[in-house]
Design a protein around this motif. Structure first.
Motif, PDB file in Angstrom:
ATOM      1  N   THR A  58       0.828  -1.203   0.000  1.00  0.00           N
ATOM      2  CA  THR A  58       0.000   0.000   0.000  1.00  0.00           C
ATOM      3  C   THR A  58       0.865   1.256   0.000  1.00  0.00           C
ATOM      4  O   THR A  58       1.726   1.421   0.860  1.00  0.00           O
ATOM      5  N   PRO A  59       0.651   2.180  -0.941  1.00  0.00           N
ATOM      6  CA  PRO A  59       1.423   3.426  -0.957  1.00  0.00           C
ATOM      7  C   PRO A  59       1.166   4.249   0.301  1.00  0.00           C
ATOM      8  O   PRO A  59       0.078   4.216   0.872  1.00  0.00           O
ATOM      9  N   GLN A  60       2.177   4.995   0.713  1.00  0.00           N
ATOM     10  CA  GLN A  60       2.105   5.818   1.912  1.00  0.00           C
ATOM     11  C   GLN A  60       2.349   7.282   1.545  1.00  0.00           C
ATOM     12  O   GLN A  60       3.133   7.586   0.641  1.00  0.00           O
ATOM     13  N   THR A  61       1.693   8.163   2.253  1.00  0.00           N
ATOM     14  CA  THR A  61       1.876   9.597   2.022  1.00  0.00           C
ATOM     15  C   THR A  61       2.219  10.286   3.334  1.00  0.00           C
ATOM     16  O   THR A  61       2.104   9.698   4.408  1.00  0.00           O
ATOM     17  N   GLY A  62       2.626  11.546   3.231  1.00  0.00           N
ATOM     18  CA  GLY A  62       2.959  12.314   4.426  1.00  0.00           C
ATOM     19  C   GLY A  62       4.177  13.183   4.183  1.00  0.00           C
ATOM     20  O   GLY A  62       4.553  13.453   3.038  1.00  0.00           O
ATOM     21  N   ILE A  63       4.819  13.587   5.249  1.00  0.00           N
ATOM     22  CA  ILE A  63       6.003  14.446   5.165  1.00  0.00           C
ATOM     23  C   ILE A  63       7.264  13.600   5.347  1.00  0.00           C
ATOM     24  O   ILE A  63       7.361  12.803   6.281  1.00  0.00           O
ATOM     25  N   LEU A  64       8.208  13.776   4.443  1.00  0.00           N
ATOM     26  CA  LEU A  64       9.520  13.157   4.621  1.00  0.00           C
ATOM     27  C   LEU A  64      10.340  14.090   5.508  1.00  0.00           C
ATOM     28  O   LEU A  64      10.868  15.104   5.040  1.00  0.00           O
ATOM     29  N   HIS A  65      10.425  13.762   6.774  1.00  0.00           N
ATOM     30  CA  HIS A  65      11.083  14.658   7.727  1.00  0.00           C
ATOM     31  C   HIS A  65      12.603  14.661   7.572  1.00  0.00           C
ATOM     32  O   HIS A  65      13.249  15.702   7.728  1.00  0.00           O
ATOM     33  N   HIS A  66      13.165  13.485   7.259  1.00  0.00           N
ATOM     34  CA  HIS A  66      14.625  13.402   7.222  1.00  0.00           C
ATOM     35  C   HIS A  66      15.043  12.216   6.355  1.00  0.00           C
ATOM     36  O   HIS A  66      14.436  11.155   6.411  1.00  0.00           O
ATOM     37  N   ALA A 121      20.756   4.225   7.462  1.00  0.00           N
ATOM     38  CA  ALA A 121      20.207   5.468   6.918  1.00  0.00           C
ATOM     39  C   ALA A 121      19.243   6.103   7.921  1.00  0.00           C
ATOM     40  O   ALA A 121      18.506   5.401   8.625  1.00  0.00           O
ATOM     41  N   THR A 122      19.260   7.426   8.001  1.00  0.00           N
ATOM     42  CA  THR A 122      18.295   8.142   8.827  1.00  0.00           C
ATOM     43  C   THR A 122      17.088   8.437   7.951  1.00  0.00           C
ATOM     44  O   THR A 122      17.173   9.228   7.012  1.00  0.00           O
ATOM     45  N   LEU A 123      15.980   7.790   8.254  1.00  0.00           N
ATOM     46  CA  LEU A 123      14.794   7.866   7.405  1.00  0.00           C
ATOM     47  C   LEU A 123      13.580   8.113   8.282  1.00  0.00           C
ATOM     48  O   LEU A 123      13.073   7.200   8.939  1.00  0.00           O
ATOM     49  N   THR A 143      14.086  10.550  17.859  1.00  0.00           N
ATOM     50  CA  THR A 143      13.535  11.769  17.262  1.00  0.00           C
ATOM     51  C   THR A 143      12.026  11.635  17.237  1.00  0.00           C
ATOM     52  O   THR A 143      11.494  10.586  16.858  1.00  0.00           O
ATOM     53  N   ARG A 144      11.323  12.712  17.609  1.00  0.00           N
ATOM     54  CA  ARG A 144       9.863  12.689  17.674  1.00  0.00           C
ATOM     55  C   ARG A 144       9.261  13.689  16.699  1.00  0.00           C
ATOM     56  O   ARG A 144       9.780  14.782  16.499  1.00  0.00           O
ATOM     57  N   TYR A 145       8.162  13.272  16.077  1.00  0.00           N
ATOM     58  CA  TYR A 145       7.329  14.152  15.264  1.00  0.00           C
ATOM     59  C   TYR A 145       5.883  13.858  15.663  1.00  0.00           C
ATOM     60  O   TYR A 145       5.247  12.960  15.107  1.00  0.00           O
ATOM     61  N   GLY A 146       5.378  14.576  16.663  1.00  0.00           N
ATOM     62  CA  GLY A 146       4.049  14.275  17.180  1.00  0.00           C
ATOM     63  C   GLY A 146       4.032  12.903  17.822  1.00  0.00           C
ATOM     64  O   GLY A 146       4.856  12.589  18.689  1.00  0.00           O
ATOM     65  N   ASP A 147       3.104  12.055  17.394  1.00  0.00           N
ATOM     66  CA  ASP A 147       3.015  10.699  17.932  1.00  0.00           C
ATOM     67  C   ASP A 147       4.000   9.740  17.269  1.00  0.00           C
ATOM     68  O   ASP A 147       4.130   8.590  17.696  1.00  0.00           O
ATOM     69  N   GLN A 148       4.664  10.175  16.200  1.00  0.00           N
ATOM     70  CA  GLN A 148       5.658   9.338  15.553  1.00  0.00           C
ATOM     71  C   GLN A 148       6.989   9.465  16.268  1.00  0.00           C
ATOM     72  O   GLN A 148       7.446  10.569  16.574  1.00  0.00           O
ATOM     73  N   VAL A 149       7.608   8.314  16.531  1.00  0.00           N
ATOM     74  CA  VAL A 149       8.907   8.280  17.199  1.00  0.00           C
ATOM     75  C   VAL A 149       9.838   7.408  16.360  1.00  0.00           C
ATOM     76  O   VAL A 149       9.475   6.295  15.969  1.00  0.00           O
ATOM     77  N   PHE A 150      11.037   7.912  16.099  1.00  0.00           N
ATOM     78  CA  PHE A 150      12.032   7.140  15.361  1.00  0.00           C
ATOM     79  C   PHE A 150      13.202   6.869  16.281  1.00  0.00           C
ATOM     80  O   PHE A 150      13.814   7.802  16.827  1.00  0.00           O
ATOM     81  N   VAL A 151      13.486   5.583  16.473  1.00  0.00           N
ATOM     82  CA  VAL A 151      14.574   5.156  17.342  1.00  0.00           C
ATOM     83  C   VAL A 151      15.556   4.370  16.484  1.00  0.00           C
ATOM     84  O   VAL A 151      15.259   3.255  16.047  1.00  0.00           O
ATOM     85  N   ASN A 152      16.723   4.970  16.217  1.00  0.00           N
ATOM     86  CA  ASN A 152      17.662   4.409  15.247  1.00  0.00           C
ATOM     87  C   ASN A 152      16.901   4.136  13.938  1.00  0.00           C
ATOM     88  O   ASN A 152      16.348   5.040  13.346  1.00  0.00           O
ATOM     89  N   ALA A 153      16.822   2.884  13.511  1.00  0.00           N
ATOM     90  CA  ALA A 153      16.142   2.578  12.247  1.00  0.00           C
ATOM     91  C   ALA A 153      14.686   2.171  12.440  1.00  0.00           C
ATOM     92  O   ALA A 153      14.003   1.871  11.457  1.00  0.00           O
TER      93      ALA A 153
END
Length: 645
Positions: A332-340, A391-393, A520-530
């Motif tokens: 399924t394709p995903q949309t949104g903001i590519l933060h990094h 990669a930081t994604l 790194t946090r963007y609202g409810d999204q949290v990125f921990v390493n990969a």
């Protein structure tokens, strides 16, 4: 000499062409749709021209508007990139008729080879005109274009008409040409390998075969991982592929870069098509031959000759396509903001996005291509897998984890892959529970520190013991519950020593091993390493409740059509298609979740929907009530009755 070039494309390939032009001192003009007004390719070009609208049919497929844009901007040449109008002979002819230089083969060569039906006829390959049971499975395929669009595998004869109709509709939308044809399906479970030959031809009669590429790892007939050279091909087979590729080019007086594609099955090559353009996977050939194919395209168009023999290849290169899609849920394709998006040094990154760019629904979901080149295949594969992993994604769900696991799968590392790779291995490659088990704890500790800092300028952990704390996160398709507690010396968690914790970095020690977790946090999204996590509320969201049988849009898109006979009150069967959504240039079937009655239909053909929109409701059929036993109670059955499940 070319002084100003218009790029008749968008995204990654437009940016890549602009990069080479800048190195050669050529000014560039970008065209952009309204949706792409602030896209990277429009930002990096020297000038831009707007194409009103958002849909490809109104913008990047409008050759007349693009030619007008080139003339208005003072361009003297047009490069079509790949996709869109790159294999459209009428567009090439319109460019030439306007007095502009066309960066590609002559229109006559495009007409002869860009249509797969005409190309097969030219090479003496008979078409499959009437399909019978003995021909199955077959592949319905768009005569124009590529990228997996307008293709359907048919395994049952009664499915053929519907496949022809849907493939034609998708091809017309993507390429402006709805012609489709049928050929034997040699891929998938049959174990074929997709191998191609890069060719380069000048206007002086020289044709170079520039090595082979293997593109067998595909999803929905679209390539995912490519490499050069194709591993394990016997020299005799490679020479045969070269001979066919050069013969195909010479047969139409080809000029420029092109690719001849084959399926290798049972050790024999089967011609698929000739792409009369630059391929998405051209960087692996560039790496192995140390060439810039775009620069060579431009020089050939200016009349330069290919001198001598082709350069010798060196080493091995592997490319992975990074898509904004969810492989675990039918791609399924995903949309949104590519933060990094950053990758480690040592690999090539081709992309059409930068941090902060939106990923929309109108175009292909490819975010970037990563390419690794090394002396050996094993080193190139290992380098690419490591770069993807580090990669930081930050942004929407991607296929990054799938790429890493694919590159490390023993079938790929030993070069035993074929086009059925994902048919066999996708469930294992996307299985739940493959994230770092300590990532949720790191996210929780970083969050607590950030919140404590926001409460006080002096911040820090509370200086008194506290009750055990609990936080919930979704990660890799699973829910994780984290338990920790505060003490006078800092936070503690069972079995884990917290060495350091702040809002961006957590260091944990487990069984004597210390590991760092960048958070790194963007609202409810949290990125921990990969790993990507979503913070979950302790309480359910009442607005997220839907009636049983509700069909929700899995992605934002357009309702392109509703199945014939589908209306409120109609009886539907489980798995039966109800409607089709188009997003990111691909059609997605929405089927009935159960057998029953369609009690609501909330959309119409042509309607735009957002992710999670309620499309329809199917009221499941009730099971028939069982009749009461009529046998005398004094004569019980000797065996227990079998009840329906």
């Amino acid at each position: 000499m070319i002084t100003t070039l218009l790029v008749a494309n968008r995204g990654e390939i437009a940016c890549r062409i602009v990069r080479t032009c800048a190195a050669l001192g050529i000014r560039t003009v970008a065209v952009h749709s309204d949706a792409d007004e602030n896209a990277l390719h429009a930002r990096v070009a020297d000038a831009t021209v707007r194409l009103p609208g958002a849909a490809p049919a109104d913008t990047y497929l409008r050759g007349d508007l693009i030619v007008k844009a080139a003339l208005a901007a003072g361009a003297d040449a047009v490069h079509p990139g790949y996709g869109f109008l790159s294999e459209n002979a009428d567009f090439a002819r319109a460019v030439l008729d306007a007095g502009l230089l066309w960066i590609g083969p002559p229109p006559e060569a495009i007409e002869a080879m860009a249509s797969k039906t005409r190309a097969k006829k030219l090479l003496g390959i008979p078409p499959l005109t009437q399909v019978t049971e003995t021909d199955l499975p077959v592949l319905v395929k768009a005569a124009a274009g590529g990228g997996g669009r307008g293709m359907r595998v048919v395994r049952r004869l009664e499915e053929l008409d519907a496949a022809l109709e849907s493939a034609a509709a998708e091809a017309a939308s993507a390429f402006g040409d709805g012609e489709v044809f049928v050929e034997p399906y040699l891929g998938g479970e049959a174990g074929g390998r997709h191998v191609e030959v890069q060719i380069l031809a000048d206007t002086h009669g020289t044709v170079w075969p520039l090595g082979t590429r293997d593109c067998s790892l595909q999803r929905r007939h679209q390539k995912v991982i490519e490499e050069a050279p194709a591993p394990g091909l016997p020299e005799e087979l490679t020479r045969e592929l070269y001979d066919v590729a050069v013969r195909a080019a010479r047969s139409v007086d080809y000029v420029g870069a092109g690719t001849v594609e084959f399926l290798i099955a049972d050790g024999r090559p089967h011609f698929l098509e000739m792409n009369t353009r630059l391929q998405v996977e051209h960087p692996v050939t560039e790496a192995v031959f140390d060439l810039d194919l775009v620069a060579l395209q431009l020089r050939i168009a200016e009349g330069a000759a290919l001198e001598g023999t082709p350069p010798l290849p060196s080493g091995h290169a592997v490319e992975a396509r990074l898509y904004a899609e969810d492989p675990a849920h039918d791609w399924t394709p995903q949309t949104g903001i590519l933060h990094h998006l950053t990758v480690p040094d040592g690999v090539r990154l081709d992309t059409g996005y930068e941090a902060g760019d939106p990923i929309g629904v109108h175009y292909d979901p490819m975010l970037a291509k990563l390419v690794a080149h090394a002396p050996t295949r094993a080193e190139a594969v290992r380098t690419l897998a490591g770069a993807l992993e580090r990669a930081t994604l930050h942004g929407p769900v991607t296929n990054r984890d799938l790429l890493v696991r694919s590159l490390r799968h023993p079938e790929f590392t030993t070069a035993r892959m074929d086009t059925g790779f994902y048919d066999r291995h996708l469930p294992d490659l996307t299985a739940l529970g493959q994230g770092d088990p300590h990532a949720p704890l790191a996210a929780a500790l970083a969050d607590v520190h950030a919140r404590s800092r926001s409460r006080s300028r002096f911040g820090g952990w509370r200086n008194v013991p506290s009750q055990p704390q609990t936080k919930r996160y979704a990660m890799a398709g699973e829910e994780h519950e984290v338990h920790y507690r505060h003490t006078r010396s800092g936070p503690e968690a069972d079995g884990v020593r917290v060495v350091h914790a702040d809002a961006r970095l957590v260091v944990l020690e487990v069984a004597g091993v210390r590991r760092k977790f960048e958070v790194t946090r963007y609202g409810d999204q949290v990125f921990v390493n990969a790993d990507a996590l979503t913070a979950l509320s302790r309480f359910p969201d009442p607005t997220a409740q839907h009636a049983p049988g509700s069909l929700l849009a899995p992605m934002p898109g357009t309702v392109v059509r509703i199945a014939e006979g589908v209306a409120v009150g109609a009886t539907v069967r489980a798995g039966e298609p109800l409607l089709w959504l188009e997003a990111m240039k691909m059609e997605h079937k929405v089927a009935a979740p159960a057998t029953g009655t369609l009690s609501a239909l909330h959309v119409t053909s042509g309607q735009q929907v957002s992710v999670g929109s309620l499309l329809a409701v199917v009221q499941p059929a009730r099971e028939p009530a069982r009749e009461p036993a009529t046998e005398p109670a004094t004569e019980p059955a000797t065996e227990p009755a079998i009840q329906p499940t």
